[in-house]
Design a protein around this motif. Structure first.
Motif, PDB file in Angstrom:
ATOM      1  N   UNK A   1       0.844  -1.202   0.000  1.00 56.81           N
ATOM      2  CA  UNK A   1       0.000   0.000   0.000  1.00 56.81           C
ATOM      3  C   UNK A   1       0.875   1.246   0.000  1.00 56.81           C
ATOM      4  N   UNK A   2       0.504   2.174  -0.851  1.00 59.67           N
ATOM      5  CA  UNK A   2       1.211   3.451  -0.942  1.00 59.67           C
ATOM      6  C   UNK A   2       0.166   4.545  -1.074  1.00 59.67           C
ATOM      7  N   UNK A   3       0.067   5.378  -0.042  1.00 62.08           N
ATOM      8  CA  UNK A   3      -0.964   6.414   0.018  1.00 62.08           C
ATOM      9  C   UNK A   3      -2.340   5.765  -0.092  1.00 62.08           C
ATOM     10  N   UNK A   4      -3.107   6.092  -1.162  1.00 65.50           N
ATOM     11  CA  UNK A   4      -4.448   5.531  -1.331  1.00 65.50           C
ATOM     12  C   UNK A   4      -4.473   4.430  -2.381  1.00 65.50           C
ATOM     13  N   UNK A   5      -3.305   3.877  -2.750  1.00 66.09           N
ATOM     14  CA  UNK A   5      -3.237   2.864  -3.804  1.00 66.09           C
ATOM     15  C   UNK A   5      -2.653   1.568  -3.251  1.00 66.09           C
ATOM     16  N   UNK A   6      -3.050   0.448  -3.892  1.00 64.95           N
ATOM     17  CA  UNK A   6      -2.479  -0.868  -3.636  1.00 64.95           C
ATOM     18  C   UNK A   6      -1.872  -1.357  -4.939  1.00 64.95           C
ATOM     19  N   UNK A   7      -0.547  -1.471  -4.968  1.00 68.21           N
ATOM     20  CA  UNK A   7       0.144  -1.801  -6.222  1.00 68.21           C
ATOM     21  C   UNK A   7       1.111  -2.952  -6.015  1.00 68.21           C
ATOM     22  N   UNK A   8       1.435  -3.608  -7.142  1.00 69.97           N
ATOM     23  CA  UNK A   8       2.335  -4.754  -7.124  1.00 69.97           C
ATOM     24  C   UNK A   8       3.778  -4.277  -7.149  1.00 69.97           C
ATOM     25  N   UNK A   9       4.627  -4.896  -6.321  1.00 65.55           N
ATOM     26  CA  UNK A   9       6.026  -4.497  -6.259  1.00 65.55           C
ATOM     27  C   UNK A   9       6.820  -4.967  -7.480  1.00 65.55           C
ATOM     28  N   UNK A  10       6.355  -6.000  -8.189  1.00 64.59           N
ATOM     29  CA  UNK A  10       7.117  -6.551  -9.310  1.00 64.59           C
ATOM     30  C   UNK A  10       6.712  -5.934 -10.651  1.00 64.59           C
TER      31      UNK A  10
END
Length: 298
Positions: free
Chosen positions: A21-30
């Motif tokens: 999670x980064x701020x208001x987003x959920x993103x893939x690290x790869x």
């Protein structure tokens, strides 16, 4: 039995990478896939800057002491009445009239509404902050509860409440300045102020003459160096206790005149000009100059 086709919420649906999670987003690290964004915040929209834990619901305008009913009254608007005809329109007109009468049911409420209107008008003419209006209305209400209005002027109490709050908050406003914009006379204001100070025990003390220096210097178009020198003269008089019982406006005007003469600035002022700004006589200015001479000899 555990199903294998159920996606893992902690893994990327594309590459099965780890999701963070980064701020208001959920993103893939790869692969960088954004799995979700614009997360809904279930918390309140308001922010609390004090230590109170009370519930702050949205219930309209905040309560205020500058309204006779603390701002809780309602009004029957005219928006929907334009589409009504005949008997319904006449009925709405009667309801609106009776509703307005019910908002101010007693004479005490009418006196409070009249006083608050006068206070609001004076606050606008004197360019005073909203906090002064709130405290002046509260003081006016306290005077009404103590039955101080009997035999006295309502306009005088409205003006006296503003003058008293200015004294308490150290806002430089003279009686003459308030009376020039008020409906009350000087005698009415002083009589009301004496009653407030005597019955309510106002926390007021002697006025510091240096509070009037910036405004008087601006009206006389004097330099800041003269204002600083005049402030030093006022402090010298206060330390030697030479201005007890004197008009603080006259002391401020006399110190400005003495500072202008001492520094020999390009802007020369006369005793009459300094006295006119402070609304005192030239004799008052001369007496302050004499006190400064006595102070310098000590």
């Amino acid at each position: 039995m555990e199903r294998s086709d159920v996606p893992d919420p902690e893994r990327c649906p594309e590459c099965a990478g780890r999701i963070r999670e980064k701020n208001a987003e959920r993103l893939c690290e790869q692969c960088g896939l954004i799995c979700s964004e614009d997360r809904i915040d279930p918390g309140p929209e308001w922010r609390s800057f004090d230590d109170s834990n009370g519930s702050q619901r949205r219930t309209g305008a905040p309560l205020t002491r500058s309204r006779h009913d603390r701002g809780l009254s309602t009004e029957i608007g005219y928006g929907s009445s334009s589409r009504l005809t005949g008997r319904k329109r006449r009925q709405m007109h009667r309801l609106r009239r009776e509703h307005n009468r019910a908002r101010i049911p007693t004479k005490a409420d009418r006196n409070r509404v009249y006083g608050f209107t006068e206070i609001r008008s004076l606050i606008g003419h004197l360019s005073l902050p909203r906090s002064v209006q709130e405290q002046a209305c509260s003081l006016y209400t306290s005077a009404q509860k103590e039955n101080l209005f009997q035999g006295r002027s309502l306009e005088g109490f409205a003006a006296a409440a503003i003058y008293a709050v200015c004294r308490i908050l150290s806002i430089p406003r003279t009686v003459e300045e308030i009376v020039s914009e008020a409906k009350a006379t000087t005698d009415e204001l002083k009589a009301a102020y004496d009653a407030l100070n005597r019955e309510l025990g106002l926390p007021v003390g002697p006025i510091d003459p240096s509070q009037y220096l910036p405004r008087f210097a601006s009206k006389l178009d004097l330099d800041t160096s003269i204002e600083r020198h005049a402030k030093q003269s006022v402090q010298s008089l206060l330390e030697n206790r030479l201005i007890g019982g004197r008009n603080p406006c006259g002391v401020a005007a006399g110190c400005l005149y003495a500072a202008a003469q001492h520094l020999e600035s390009s802007v020369s002022i006369t005793q009459a000009e300094a006295a006119s700004v402070a609304d005192v006589t030239p004799a008052t200015v001369r007496s302050t100059v004499e006190l400064l001479g006595e102070c310098s000899m000590k």
